[in-house]
Design an enzyme around this catalytic site. Structure first.
Site, PDB file in Angstrom:
ATOM      1  N   GLU A 127       1.088  -1.308  -0.031  1.00 61.99           N
ATOM      2  CA  GLU A 127      -0.195   0.111   0.087  1.00 61.99           C
ATOM      3  C   GLU A 127       0.910   1.291  -0.003  1.00 61.99           C
ATOM      4  O   GLU A 127       1.758   1.441   0.714  1.00 61.99           O
ATOM      5  CB  GLU A 127      -0.957  -0.067   1.205  1.00 61.99           C
ATOM      6  CG  GLU A 127      -1.926   1.214   1.234  1.00 61.99           C
ATOM      7  CD  GLU A 127      -2.664   1.145   2.586  1.00 61.99           C
ATOM      8  OE1 GLU A 127      -2.569   0.345   3.295  1.00 61.99           O
ATOM      9  OE2 GLU A 127      -3.411   2.111   2.447  1.00 61.99           O
ATOM     10  N   ARG A 161       5.644 -13.481   9.534  1.00 58.94           N
ATOM     11  CA  ARG A 161       5.719 -12.178   9.562  1.00 58.94           C
ATOM     12  C   ARG A 161       7.215 -11.858  10.145  1.00 58.94           C
ATOM     13  O   ARG A 161       7.553 -12.691  11.131  1.00 58.94           O
ATOM     14  CB  ARG A 161       4.671 -11.501  10.498  1.00 58.94           C
ATOM     15  CG  ARG A 161       4.724 -10.092  10.687  1.00 58.94           C
ATOM     16  CD  ARG A 161       3.679  -9.508  11.421  1.00 58.94           C
ATOM     17  NE  ARG A 161       3.822  -7.890  11.357  1.00 58.94           N
ATOM     18  CZ  ARG A 161       3.403  -7.250  10.559  1.00 58.94           C
ATOM     19  NH1 ARG A 161       2.622  -7.680   9.625  1.00 58.94           N
ATOM     20  NH2 ARG A 161       3.710  -5.910  10.716  1.00 58.94           N
ATOM     21  N   LYS A 210       3.990   0.811   9.173  1.00 57.37           N
ATOM     22  CA  LYS A 210       4.005   2.176   8.415  1.00 57.37           C
ATOM     23  C   LYS A 210       3.410   3.203   9.240  1.00 57.37           C
ATOM     24  O   LYS A 210       4.135   4.366   9.528  1.00 57.37           O
ATOM     25  CB  LYS A 210       3.355   2.167   7.104  1.00 57.37           C
ATOM     26  CG  LYS A 210       4.482   1.250   5.944  1.00 57.37           C
ATOM     27  CD  LYS A 210       3.615   1.455   4.676  1.00 57.37           C
ATOM     28  CE  LYS A 210       2.649   0.291   4.615  1.00 57.37           C
ATOM     29  NZ  LYS A 210       1.921   0.031   3.353  1.00 57.37           N
TER      30      LYS A 210
HETATM   31  P1  ATP Z   1       2.361  -2.018   7.679  1.00 58.39           P
HETATM   32  O1  ATP Z   1       1.452  -2.060   8.837  1.00 58.39           O
HETATM   33  O2  ATP Z   1       3.763  -1.800   7.734  1.00 58.39           O
HETATM   34  O3  ATP Z   1       1.762  -0.980   6.814  1.00 58.39           O
HETATM   35  P2  ATP Z   1       1.186  -3.848   5.869  1.00 58.39           P
HETATM   36  O4  ATP Z   1       1.176  -5.453   5.871  1.00 58.39           O
HETATM   37  O5  ATP Z   1       0.068  -2.945   6.084  1.00 58.39           O
HETATM   38  O6  ATP Z   1       2.273  -3.427   6.711  1.00 58.39           O
HETATM   39  P3  ATP Z   1       1.589  -3.306   2.963  1.00 58.39           P
HETATM   40  O7  ATP Z   1       2.007  -2.319   2.360  1.00 58.39           O
HETATM   41  O8  ATP Z   1      -0.190  -3.748   2.830  1.00 58.39           O
HETATM   42  O9  ATP Z   1       1.791  -3.283   4.568  1.00 58.39           O
HETATM   43  O10 ATP Z   1       2.168  -4.859   2.856  1.00 58.39           O
HETATM   44  C1  ATP Z   1       2.786  -5.236   1.584  1.00 58.39           C
HETATM   45  C2  ATP Z   1       3.185  -6.611   1.693  1.00 58.39           C
HETATM   46  O11 ATP Z   1       4.148  -6.894   2.888  1.00 58.39           O
HETATM   47  C3  ATP Z   1       2.159  -7.323   2.265  1.00 58.39           C
HETATM   48  O12 ATP Z   1       1.972  -8.928   1.719  1.00 58.39           O
HETATM   49  C4  ATP Z   1       2.528  -7.887   3.836  1.00 58.39           C
HETATM   50  O13 ATP Z   1       1.846  -8.917   4.027  1.00 58.39           O
HETATM   51  C5  ATP Z   1       3.810  -7.779   3.743  1.00 58.39           C
HETATM   52  N1  ATP Z   1       4.442  -7.346   4.985  1.00 58.39           N
HETATM   53  C6  ATP Z   1       4.192  -6.155   5.971  1.00 58.39           C
HETATM   54  N2  ATP Z   1       4.801  -6.498   7.009  1.00 58.39           N
HETATM   55  C7  ATP Z   1       5.430  -7.563   6.820  1.00 58.39           C
HETATM   56  C8  ATP Z   1       6.397  -8.061   7.904  1.00 58.39           C
HETATM   57  N3  ATP Z   1       6.649  -7.554   8.948  1.00 58.39           N
HETATM   58  N4  ATP Z   1       6.674  -9.137   7.559  1.00 58.39           N
HETATM   59  C9  ATP Z   1       6.687  -9.773   6.298  1.00 58.39           C
HETATM   60  N5  ATP Z   1       5.736  -9.475   5.666  1.00 58.39           N
HETATM   61  C10 ATP Z   1       5.387  -8.257   5.715  1.00 58.39           C
HETATM   62 MG    MG Z   2      -1.862  -3.160   4.528  1.00 57.13          MG
END
Ligand code: ATP
Ligand code: MG
Ligand code: MG
Length: 531
Positions: free
Chosen positions: A32, A253, A263
């Site tokens: 995102e 994760r 983020k």
């Molecule tokens: P954040 O809470 O940091 O915004 P998010 O999962 O909401 O993380 P996205 O941009 O939606 O952020 O994630 C893109 C991809 O990265 C998704 O497939 C998500 O599963 C993966 N991802 C995010 N954080 C992690 C993590 N700590 N370990 C492994 N994969 C991750």
């Molecule tokens: Mg997300």
């Protein structure tokens, strides 16, 4: 689990993608654009790329841009740049927003099939109903009424539309709460960074992802396993819309001790000015860790070594830094620095009266790293920490030779100056102290050595913890040093070693009259220097 596969690639991981066929695998990394990439995202990106290419398939980079409130072009651009830094290039770059019209039509189909309804229950009450498993009072609205609200009120963002959301009609009392009629569309009047004000309502992640995955031909959706409860919802949406099913493959994760990988929380640190920006060396962003001296190879090796591990553990950073050290140690040029604070002048009574210089390799074991200039003089500096010497003691000056101490002048415990004689015939194998020294000529370069601590004091912050209660009071530590003249030529981003001190990355190169700024690169030996 891998029935039906014809030719599969034996990955170095223990687990193959189920049902993966050579040449046919399509994976996607769906960030995102609401912040900069962090190392957790890097894990997801590297795994997706790894499998796409191991099976000679395709990787889609998809911007999951369905929430205009949080998303910006700045973030989108930074994500592309950071993926390039990681050596990841998608075979295709797409946007969830490209499918807004298509998703709208599918949502209408869902309503017509009696599988979705508009709901204006206040959010508090809706949450309560979902908790206890009560049906919404709006659950039995007619298809006509739902269509009217969705296609007119919600679509146009009217006052009535804003009160409503669209919910999938799955099972309000399902044991798996993710199935209790999840919200799939919501109004938002904030202009979208790509579609402007064309849309007043947007699909929710849980609706968007299964739809777009299916439409784009994704064969394997890699997801972090803390969302495993939502897998049946993903499958329900594809089935309800007669879309091609996609296999979900979940992985653990990534979490690190005393580190926030979110983020939203990182944005909070930026907004509060607790850090410089998203590339702050204390940040777990791709930019932050690179600025701290992490190499792309080190980070990738770490992720691949973790493989698909499903265990969600709180890793210590030392694991990654130790892998990074293996990459930098054979190639980092080596220079000399002496702590400026209480540096001890040593007079070499029989040393060269005028300074002499010699060309020496920058790395004793790797001539390819190149050469440097070493200056020899009869006045040198050594570290206070090395200066507790006895009169008559024989020590070795590194890359020069033995020295016999003749006089030590102290004030209390502090050594003020030393006199000594070079004893180059002496055997360096017989001395126990090998000291770093620096010719005390006008060529020495002032440097600011910076080390950092974690931003938070608690190993693992819980959702209910208030970050503000766990801020490390001081996270940045400066010390002045004097370095050899070769350091003046280093460029930003160069990774070096100061002998007997450690590894550093140049953040700000030297300029006449201004100190060079170098960041300490953790080498994985200490868990936390100051913690
Ligand atoms: P954040 O809470 O940091 O915004 P998010 O999962 O909401 O993380 P996205 O941009 O939606 O952020 O994630 C893109 C991809 O990265 C998704 O497939 C998500 O599963 C993966 N991802 C995010 N954080 C992690 C993590 N700590 N370990 C492994 N994969 C991750
Ligand atoms: Mg997300
Ligand atoms: Mg998130």
């Amino acid at each position: 689990a891998s029935g039906g596969k014809k030719e599969t690639h034996k990955a170095s991981f223990e687990i193959d993608l189920p049902g993966a066929e050579m040449g046919k695998v399509v994976t996607r990394f769906p960030p995102e654009p609401s912040g900069y990439l962090h190392v957790g995202h890097a894990k997801a990106a590297v795994l997706n790329e790894y499998f796409a290419h191991a099976y000679k398939g395709k990787l889609i980079i998809r911007f999951d841009d369905t929430n205009p409130t949080k998303e910006k072009v700045e973030f989108q651009d930074s994500i592309i740049e950071d993926l390039a830094l990681l050596g990841i290039k998608g075979d295709q770059v797409t946007y969830s927003s490209d499918y807004f019209q298509k998703m709208y039509e599918l949502a209408v189909d869902l309503i017509k099939a009696g599988k979705a309804y508009c709901d204006d229950t206040p959010s508090e009450k809706m949450r309560e109903e979902r908790m206890v498993g009560d049906p919404s009072g709006r659950r039995e609205r007619s298809i006509e009424e739902n269509l009217q609200i969705f296609t007119e009120e919600m679509k146009n963002g009217t006052a009535e539309g804003l009160k409503n959301c669209l919910r999938a009609k799955i099972d309000y009392k399902a044991l798996n709460k993710a199935l209790r009629d999840p919200v799939i569309y919501r109004c938002n009047l904030t202009p979208h960074h790509r579609t402007g004000t064309e849309w007043k309502m947007y699909p929710i992640y849980d609706f968007c992802v299964p739809v777009v995955d299916s439409i784009e031909g994704v064969t394997h959706a890699l997801r972090t396993n803390e969302y495993r409860d939502r897998n049946p919802q993903y499958e329900w949406i594809q089935a309800a819309l007669n879309l091609r099913p996609v296999a979900i493959w979940d992985f653990g994760r990534l979490n690190f001790v005393r580190t926030l990988l979110s983020k939203r929380k990182l944005q909070w640190f930026v907004d509060k000015n607790y850090v410089g920006n998203w590339d702050d060396p204390r940040f777990p962003t791709v930019r932050g860790v690179r600025r701290r001296g992490m190499t792309v190879e080190g980070l990738r090796n770490f992720i691949i070594s973790q493989g698909p591990s499903r265990n969600i553990i709180n890793l210590d950073w030392s694991v990654v830094w130790a892998l990074n050290k293996k990459i930098i140690d054979p190639v980092a040029p080596r220079f000399t620095a002496v702590d400026a604070h209480l540096a001890v002048p040593v007079k070499l009574l029989n040393g060269p009266k005028t300074p002499e210089s010699e060309t020496k390799p920058k790395h004793k074991k790797n001539p390819e790293v190149g050469d440097k200039t070493v200056i020899y003089a009869d006045q040198v500096l050594i570290d206070q920490a090395d200066a507790d010497l006895a009169e008559g003691e024989e020590v070795t000056f590194m890359d020069w030779g033995n020295v016999i101490v003749s006089k030590v002048t102290k004030e209390g415990d502090v050594v003020k100056s030393i006199e000594a004689n070079l004893h180059l015939e002496g055997d360096f194998r017989k001395t126990s102290k090998k000291l770093t020294w620096l010719a005390d000529t006008k060529d020495k370069i002032p440097v600011d050595l910076v080390d950092f601590d974690h931003l938070i004091t608690k190993d693992k912050l819980e959702e209910e913890d208030n970050v503000e209660d766990f801020l490390t009071p001081t996270t940045e530590f400066h010390s002045n040093a004097l370095a050899d003249l070769n350091v003046a030529k280093l460029k930003a981003g160069d990774i070096i070693q100061f002998e007997r001190k450690g590894y550093y990355r140049v953040d700000v190169p030297y300029e006449e009259g201004k100190k060079a700024v170098l960041f300490t690169i953790p080498d994985g030996k200490q868990v936390s220097r100051y913690g």
